[in-house]
Scaffold this motif. Structure first.
Motif, PDB file in Angstrom:
ATOM      1  N   ARG A 168      48.110  24.511  28.697  1.00  0.00           N
ATOM      2  CA  ARG A 168      48.751  24.173  27.423  1.00  0.00           C
ATOM      3  C   ARG A 168      48.182  24.988  26.267  1.00  0.00           C
ATOM      4  NH1 ARG A 168      51.719  19.329  27.695  1.00  0.00           N
ATOM      5  NH2 ARG A 168      51.476  18.220  29.672  1.00  0.00           N
ATOM      6  N   ASP A 169      46.962  25.489  26.398  1.00  0.00           N
ATOM      7  CA  ASP A 169      46.336  26.282  25.356  1.00  0.00           C
ATOM      8  C   ASP A 169      46.830  27.725  25.459  1.00  0.00           C
ATOM      9  OD1 ASP A 169      44.807  27.414  23.454  1.00  0.00           O
ATOM     10  OD2 ASP A 169      42.860  26.811  24.279  1.00  0.00           O
ATOM     11  N   VAL A 170      47.510  28.201  24.401  1.00  0.00           N
ATOM     12  CA  VAL A 170      48.102  29.535  24.451  1.00  0.00           C
ATOM     13  C   VAL A 170      47.272  30.556  23.685  1.00  0.00           C
ATOM     14  CG1 VAL A 170      50.431  28.621  24.717  1.00  0.00           C
ATOM     15  CG2 VAL A 170      49.542  29.029  22.427  1.00  0.00           C
ATOM     16  N   LYS A 171      46.088  30.164  23.229  1.00  0.00           N
ATOM     17  CA  LYS A 171      45.275  31.039  22.367  1.00  0.00           C
ATOM     18  C   LYS A 171      44.945  32.366  23.048  1.00  0.00           C
ATOM     19  CE  LYS A 171      41.025  31.121  19.659  1.00  0.00           C
ATOM     20  NZ  LYS A 171      39.812  30.362  19.248  1.00  0.00           N
ATOM     21  N   ASP A 172      44.500  32.310  24.318  1.00  0.00           N
ATOM     22  CA  ASP A 172      44.090  33.523  25.022  1.00  0.00           C
ATOM     23  C   ASP A 172      45.176  34.071  25.935  1.00  0.00           C
ATOM     24  OD1 ASP A 172      41.472  33.660  23.978  1.00  0.00           O
ATOM     25  OD2 ASP A 172      40.888  32.006  25.302  1.00  0.00           O
ATOM     26  N   PHE A 173      46.378  33.506  25.866  1.00  0.00           N
ATOM     27  CA  PHE A 173      47.433  33.947  26.766  1.00  0.00           C
ATOM     28  C   PHE A 173      47.862  35.380  26.450  1.00  0.00           C
ATOM     29  CE2 PHE A 173      51.885  33.718  28.454  1.00  0.00           C
ATOM     30  CZ  PHE A 173      51.518  33.552  29.779  1.00  0.00           C
ATOM     31  N   LYS A 174      47.853  35.725  25.154  1.00  0.00           N
ATOM     32  CA  LYS A 174      48.238  37.072  24.746  1.00  0.00           C
ATOM     33  C   LYS A 174      47.273  38.107  25.319  1.00  0.00           C
ATOM     34  CE  LYS A 174      49.184  39.870  20.646  1.00  0.00           C
ATOM     35  NZ  LYS A 174      49.212  39.895  19.155  1.00  0.00           N
ATOM     36  N   ARG A 175      45.961  37.770  25.340  1.00  0.00           N
ATOM     37  CA  ARG A 175      44.981  38.697  25.891  1.00  0.00           C
ATOM     38  C   ARG A 175      45.238  38.930  27.383  1.00  0.00           C
ATOM     39  NH1 ARG A 175      38.510  37.664  26.366  1.00  0.00           N
ATOM     40  NH2 ARG A 175      39.281  35.643  27.024  1.00  0.00           N
ATOM     41  N   SER A 227      48.654  46.620  30.414  1.00  0.00           N
ATOM     42  CA  SER A 227      48.164  47.900  29.898  1.00  0.00           C
ATOM     43  C   SER A 227      46.842  48.365  30.464  1.00  0.00           C
ATOM     44  CB  SER A 227      48.034  47.810  28.371  1.00  0.00           C
ATOM     45  OG  SER A 227      47.102  46.793  28.011  1.00  0.00           O
ATOM     46  N   ARG A 228      46.135  47.568  31.251  1.00  0.00           N
ATOM     47  CA  ARG A 228      44.796  47.965  31.685  1.00  0.00           C
ATOM     48  C   ARG A 228      44.731  48.175  33.191  1.00  0.00           C
ATOM     49  NH1 ARG A 228      40.711  47.579  28.030  1.00  0.00           N
ATOM     50  NH2 ARG A 228      41.105  46.408  26.128  1.00  0.00           N
ATOM     51  N   ASN A 229      43.858  49.098  33.572  1.00  0.00           N
ATOM     52  CA  ASN A 229      43.450  49.216  34.970  1.00  0.00           C
ATOM     53  C   ASN A 229      42.193  48.362  35.137  1.00  0.00           C
ATOM     54  OD1 ASN A 229      45.480  51.028  35.761  1.00  0.00           O
ATOM     55  ND2 ASN A 229      44.327  52.743  34.877  1.00  0.00           N
ATOM     56  N   VAL A 230      42.289  47.310  35.901  1.00  0.00           N
ATOM     57  CA  VAL A 230      41.193  46.349  35.988  1.00  0.00           C
ATOM     58  C   VAL A 230      40.597  46.348  37.388  1.00  0.00           C
ATOM     59  CG1 VAL A 230      42.042  44.849  34.167  1.00  0.00           C
ATOM     60  CG2 VAL A 230      42.829  44.494  36.497  1.00  0.00           C
ATOM     61  N   SER A 231      39.344  45.952  37.456  1.00  0.00           N
ATOM     62  CA  SER A 231      38.634  45.851  38.731  1.00  0.00           C
ATOM     63  C   SER A 231      38.556  44.393  39.141  1.00  0.00           C
ATOM     64  CB  SER A 231      37.224  46.429  38.595  1.00  0.00           C
ATOM     65  OG  SER A 231      36.467  46.199  39.762  1.00  0.00           O
ATOM     66  N   ARG A 232      38.868  44.102  40.400  1.00  0.00           N
ATOM     67  CA  ARG A 232      38.873  42.716  40.844  1.00  0.00           C
ATOM     68  C   ARG A 232      37.491  42.229  41.275  1.00  0.00           C
ATOM     69  NH1 ARG A 232      39.656  41.687  46.678  1.00  0.00           N
ATOM     70  NH2 ARG A 232      39.358  43.650  47.797  1.00  0.00           N
ATOM     71  N   ARG A 233      36.545  43.139  41.498  1.00  0.00           N
ATOM     72  CA  ARG A 233      35.210  42.747  41.941  1.00  0.00           C
ATOM     73  C   ARG A 233      34.176  43.211  40.931  1.00  0.00           C
ATOM     74  NH1 ARG A 233      35.140  40.624  46.939  1.00  0.00           N
ATOM     75  NH2 ARG A 233      36.732  41.230  48.452  1.00  0.00           N
ATOM     76  N   ALA A 234      33.085  42.455  40.849  1.00  0.00           N
ATOM     77  CA  ALA A 234      31.984  42.822  39.969  1.00  0.00           C
ATOM     78  C   ALA A 234      31.074  43.815  40.682  1.00  0.00           C
ATOM     79  CB  ALA A 234      31.189  41.583  39.575  1.00  0.00           C
ATOM     80  N   PRO A 235      30.566  44.834  39.970  1.00  0.00           N
ATOM     81  CA  PRO A 235      29.615  45.770  40.611  1.00  0.00           C
ATOM     82  C   PRO A 235      28.384  45.026  41.113  1.00  0.00           C
ATOM     83  CG  PRO A 235      30.360  46.588  38.474  1.00  0.00           C
ATOM     84  CD  PRO A 235      30.844  45.181  38.574  1.00  0.00           C
ATOM     85  N   ARG A 236      28.053  45.219  42.374  1.00  0.00           N
ATOM     86  CA  ARG A 236      26.948  44.467  42.965  1.00  0.00           C
ATOM     87  C   ARG A 236      25.622  44.766  42.283  1.00  0.00           C
ATOM     88  NH1 ARG A 236      27.928  44.602  49.561  1.00  0.00           N
ATOM     89  NH2 ARG A 236      29.930  43.505  49.554  1.00  0.00           N
ATOM     90  N   THR A 237      25.405  46.037  41.925  1.00  0.00           N
ATOM     91  CA  THR A 237      24.144  46.408  41.292  1.00  0.00           C
ATOM     92  C   THR A 237      23.982  45.710  39.950  1.00  0.00           C
ATOM     93  OG1 THR A 237      24.261  48.562  42.380  1.00  0.00           O
ATOM     94  CG2 THR A 237      22.743  48.348  40.524  1.00  0.00           C
ATOM     95  N   ALA A 238      25.052  45.698  39.155  1.00  0.00           N
ATOM     96  CA  ALA A 238      24.977  45.064  37.844  1.00  0.00           C
ATOM     97  C   ALA A 238      24.711  43.564  37.967  1.00  0.00           C
ATOM     98  CB  ALA A 238      26.274  45.308  37.072  1.00  0.00           C
ATOM     99  N   VAL A 239      25.414  42.920  38.906  1.00  0.00           N
ATOM    100  CA  VAL A 239      25.207  41.485  39.091  1.00  0.00           C
ATOM    101  C   VAL A 239      23.792  41.198  39.579  1.00  0.00           C
ATOM    102  CG1 VAL A 239      25.942  39.456  40.382  1.00  0.00           C
ATOM    103  CG2 VAL A 239      27.645  41.039  39.494  1.00  0.00           C
ATOM    104  N   ALA A 240      23.291  42.036  40.503  1.00  0.00           N
ATOM    105  CA  ALA A 240      21.934  41.834  41.020  1.00  0.00           C
ATOM    106  C   ALA A 240      20.901  41.962  39.902  1.00  0.00           C
ATOM    107  CB  ALA A 240      21.647  42.839  42.137  1.00  0.00           C
ATOM    108  N   LEU A 241      21.073  42.963  39.042  1.00  0.00           N
ATOM    109  CA  LEU A 241      20.142  43.132  37.922  1.00  0.00           C
ATOM    110  C   LEU A 241      20.221  41.949  36.964  1.00  0.00           C
ATOM    111  CD1 LEU A 241      20.619  46.941  37.160  1.00  0.00           C
ATOM    112  CD2 LEU A 241      18.611  45.835  38.173  1.00  0.00           C
ATOM    113  N   ALA A 242      21.438  41.444  36.726  1.00  0.00           N
ATOM    114  CA  ALA A 242      21.593  40.291  35.843  1.00  0.00           C
ATOM    115  C   ALA A 242      20.940  39.043  36.436  1.00  0.00           C
ATOM    116  CB  ALA A 242      23.075  40.037  35.572  1.00  0.00           C
TER     117      ALA A 242
END
Length: 815
Positions: A315-322, A329-344
């Protein structure tokens, strides 16, 4: 408790600011952003743990001092109180504890008792409560209210679920096709009236709910598969487990504003991540997918029911536009980089209060270990148990150090090789993984799983031929988890090959045959069993147990040559090797090959075959006239005769004779490890009762080295020390035994009653740990029984259930 909440809030707030900044510049990596916000969530809700080794201990102490709550910190005992508060009150009346009234010499008079101040009223008592108590009471009431409201909402929605309709075949086919494309098991699908958006129901078994309007399910032409992929991505990413954790955290942290901020971010990036999965699965359907989301959003705003699950829209449409902007318009990655997640994850662990150094000490009393310490036999078993506990808790770095330490004293430890191989795959060290997994294979520890994991490591390394070869070895050794083979992303590089399809079919056939064998009753015909085992043996040529059963059935049917082949395969697989050679001798004797039979009997005797009735075995009747047969029969029957002599000496209390017979067994039957282990343990029990502590400890060392149950041996060591009045050693070994999983609480209670070692508190803690171990053992036994029944039912469904329906759906037919 307040200090813990304050510390977690400070850490989570700092992490939230950093993560917010990172996410602002990584709009095309929603999975990474979602993982980072999950770390913030973990930092906020992480429970209090020992802080002695934490890098932030100084800051924690300063926070506690600032908050005026130093008395709540671990270790701040009565010393934190004002000495004057502990001084005895000179005006206090002394009481006679036995009579429950003032003592006669206390100076109290009847007049004094009557003139004592009146007891404070209830209002006075409430007014005198400290502020912390009021806050705790308010939190408890709020928690109960949130818990009740969540349970009410979930139960009410479950009532609506009961009125759901079955999905039509076309929708179910679409869901099944998308699920196989994402590499997951298709979930149950239900059509629900009164809702506007598809969703995944998280409580109980995950279920896909599809909206229905005006008697027809929502359909969006080409956007429909992508919309399904969005919802199934929640299941593939385990978002339903995160949702359950959020509900539990909400019950406890309903009052915390940061919790609601973090929860909102986790939700938003979860939806963006699933959008990325949908675009990955159907890259050509961007516009159709966006239009389908817009339609679902419009219907959700006006829908009479509010969904309680993982919804494509809300019901909240605030972030629907994003979301729409990212989709179009974007090329997106479906997985998180393992190295970055491990460091985090590492950075988060460093600032959490419980991060500690090299020493490991179980809070339940487990023994500590350090990398430089020498390990004895008992220490090695304790370390193996502790390393496995660390592994199951996900503390992989410390678990790897512990297992590596274990391999330094026990290079052939199959469990250590298995765990280190698995962790090496997780770390991307595939060559090291293969080395350890081959060590597991050589040790005979779950060889089918070892071969499967070698296939995963080789596939991840890009070695297609080696991966397929290892997978073939896994199937030959009896691996039959078809669901794992179909969904394991480690095998993606070989899944498209014809050899993989052939091996998957073989694993499915193997599972089907096992299910049919489980269904056979005890009165089923041997011909039925033989037919199934022949089919199974043709697939699993390195599965020793299957080859053993096949050989016995073939021998009974008079097919001696085929039986011999099965028994030799059994020996090659390392399963009951001495028994396998004996049965080869039977087959050769029945075929008239006396020399071959004698060679197999000789090999069986060398390997420690213990069979007193060999002289009466009709399969060997053709060998009776040969003088070599009597000698071999004597050797095969000798272990049983020595065991009988040992048991009689032990029963008569002649411990010296029993010791001599055991020494004779060790020299004459070096391969009979199980017999030696049992005899050494039995003798040690009698030696302990006779007060011969050192002799008992020597026999127990031999028992544990021969493979007797480590927890039972270490407990018996503790009993020996206790009867010798060596309290410190007894307590140490009792602690070790419980760490190893000793669960006989009655035996422990009997020992502590006879020899009350340690303080009363020590004994109470030991008994509590033993009772907990016994409860865990009971639950584990019940779980294994249920799991076996579940696996059997799942295997039965392969041919006539869900798998048949899936096959029909893909072929366009209604099953």
């Amino acid at each position: 408790m307040t200090t813990w909440l304050l510390w977690n809030t400070v850490v989570a707030s700092a992490l939230a600011l950093i993560v917010g900044l990172i996410c602002r510049f990584n709009a095309g990596r929603p999975a990474l952003c979602h993982s980072l916000w999950l770390l913030v969530f973990v930092a906020l809700v992480a429970p209090p743990v020992p802080l002695e080794f934490a890098p932030g201990a100084a800051l924690r102490d300063s926070l506690a001092s600032w908050s005026g709550l130093a008395a709540e910190l671990p270790g701040d005992d009565l010393a934190a109180l004002d000495a004057a508060a502990l001084a005895p009150d000179a005006s206090a009346v002394e009481w006679d504890a036995a009579a429950g009234r003032p003592a006669p010499d206390s100076g109290a008079t009847v007049f004094g008792l009557l003139s004592a101040p009146a007891a404070p009223s209830l209002l006075d008592r409430l007014a005198s409560l400290p502020r912390g108590t009021w806050l705790a009471l308010a939190w408890a009431l709020g928690t109960l209210w949130v818990l009740a409201s969540q349970c009410t909402r979930i139960r009410a929605f479950q009532g609506s679920l009961a009125r759901c309709e079955l999905a039509d075949p076309s929708l179910t086919r679409s869901v099944c096709a998308v699920a196989f494309r994402l590499g997951i098991t298709p979930p149950d699908v239900s059509v629900m009236r009164g809702v506007g958006s598809p969703s995944v129901w998280c409580f109980g078994r995950a279920r896909l709910l599809w909206p229905c309007a005006d008697g027809a399910a929502l359909a969006s032409a080409r956007g429909d598969p992508a919309l399904i992929a969005h919802e199934l991505a929640h299941i593939a990413r385990r978002d339903h487990w995160v949702a359950r954790a959020e509900v539990l955290a909400m019950v406890l942290l309903w009052w915390h504003p940061l919790f609601w901020v973090v929860r909102r971010q986790v939700h938003d990036y979860s939806e963006l991540s699933c959008d990325a999965w949908a675009l990955w699965a159907y890259p050509a359907d961007r516009r159709a997918y966006a239009e389908a989301l817009i339609d679902a959003q419009e219907q959700t705003v006006t829908a009479p029911l509010t969904l309680h699950g993982l919804c494509a829209t809300g019901r909240d449409v605030k972030d629907f536009k994003r979301r729409l902007s990212m989709i179009m318009s974007r090329n997106v990655s479906r997985r998180a980089p393992r190295t970055a997640v491990a460091l985090a994850v590492l950075a988060t662990a460093l600032v959490l209060p419980g991060f500690s150094g090299e020493t490991y000490d179980e809070s339940s009393g487990g023994a500590a270990w350090s990398e430089g310490a020498e390990l004895g036999l008992v220490d090695g078993h304790v370390l193996a148990t502790q390393a496995e506990q660390l592994f199951k808790r996900g503390e992989y770095e410390r678990s790897a150090r512990a297992f590596s330490k274990l391999l330094s004293v026990d290079p052939d430890n199959g469990l250590a090789h298995a765990r280190l191989g698995y962790m090496a795959i997780m770390a991307g060290e595939y060559a090291i993984a293969v080395e350890h997994l081959e060590g597991q294979l050589a040790a005979g520890h779950r060889p089918d799983v070892a071969a499967y994991n070698i296939a995963c490591a080789q596939a991840l390394s890009g070695h297609t031929d080696e991966a397929l070869s290892a997978l073939g070895q896994a199937v030959k050794r009896g691996f039959r988890d078809l669901e794992l083979m179909g969904s394991d992303s480690d095998l993606d590089t070989i899944r498209h090959t014809a050899d993989f399809a052939r091996l998957a079919d073989a694993a499915a056939r193997c599972a089907e045959l096992h299910a049919k064998l489980d269904d056979l009753g005890m009165f089923s015909s041997e011909s039925d069993k033989l037919a199934l085992y022949e089919a199974l043996g043709a697939i699993t040529k390195l599965d020793g147990e299957a080859q053993h059963q096949l050989g016995l059935l073939l021998l009974k049917q008079g097919r001696q040559a085929d039986a011999e082949k099965a028994f030799r395969s059994q020996a090659k697989a390392g399963y009951l090797v001495a028994n396998a050679h004996y049965n080869v001798a039977c087959a050769r004797a029945l075929l008239g090959d006396g020399e071959g039979a004698f060679a197999a009997l000789e090999q069986s005797a060398k390997l420690g075959m213990n069979y007193a009735a060999a002289s009466e075995d009709s399969d060997l009747s053709s060998l009776h006239a040969d003088p070599r047969f009597a000698k071999l029969v004597q050797r095969l029957a000798a272990p049983a005769a020595r065991k009988q002599r040992f048991s009689e000496a032990l029963k008569q209390g002649d411990l010296d004779t029993a010791t001599l017979v055991l020494e004779e067994m060790s020299v004459s039957d070096p391969a009979a490890a199980k017999l030696h282990a049992w005899a050494s343990f039995a003798l040690a029990e009698s030696l302990t009762d006779a007060g011969r502590t050192q002799d008992a400890l020597g026999q127990l060392g031999a028992a544990i080295e021969a493979g007797y149950r480590a927890d039972a041996v270490v407990f018996e060591m503790a009993r020996a020390y206790a009867y010798a009045d060596q309290e410190a050693d007894a307590l140490e070994h009792l602690d070790h035994a419980l760490t190893l999983g000793f669960a006989d609480d009655e035996a422990l209670a009997e020992l502590l009653e006879a020899r009350p070692v340690g303080s009363e508190q020590d004994r109470l803690e030991l008994l509590v740990r033993a009772e907990q171990a016994a409860e865990r053992a009971d639950k584990e036994g019940a779980y294994k029984s249920k799991q076996k029944a579940k696996d059997k039912e799942k295997s039965k469904d392969k041919e006539g259930g869900a798998w048949a329906k899936a096959k029909a759906w893909f072929s366009g037919e209604d099953a």
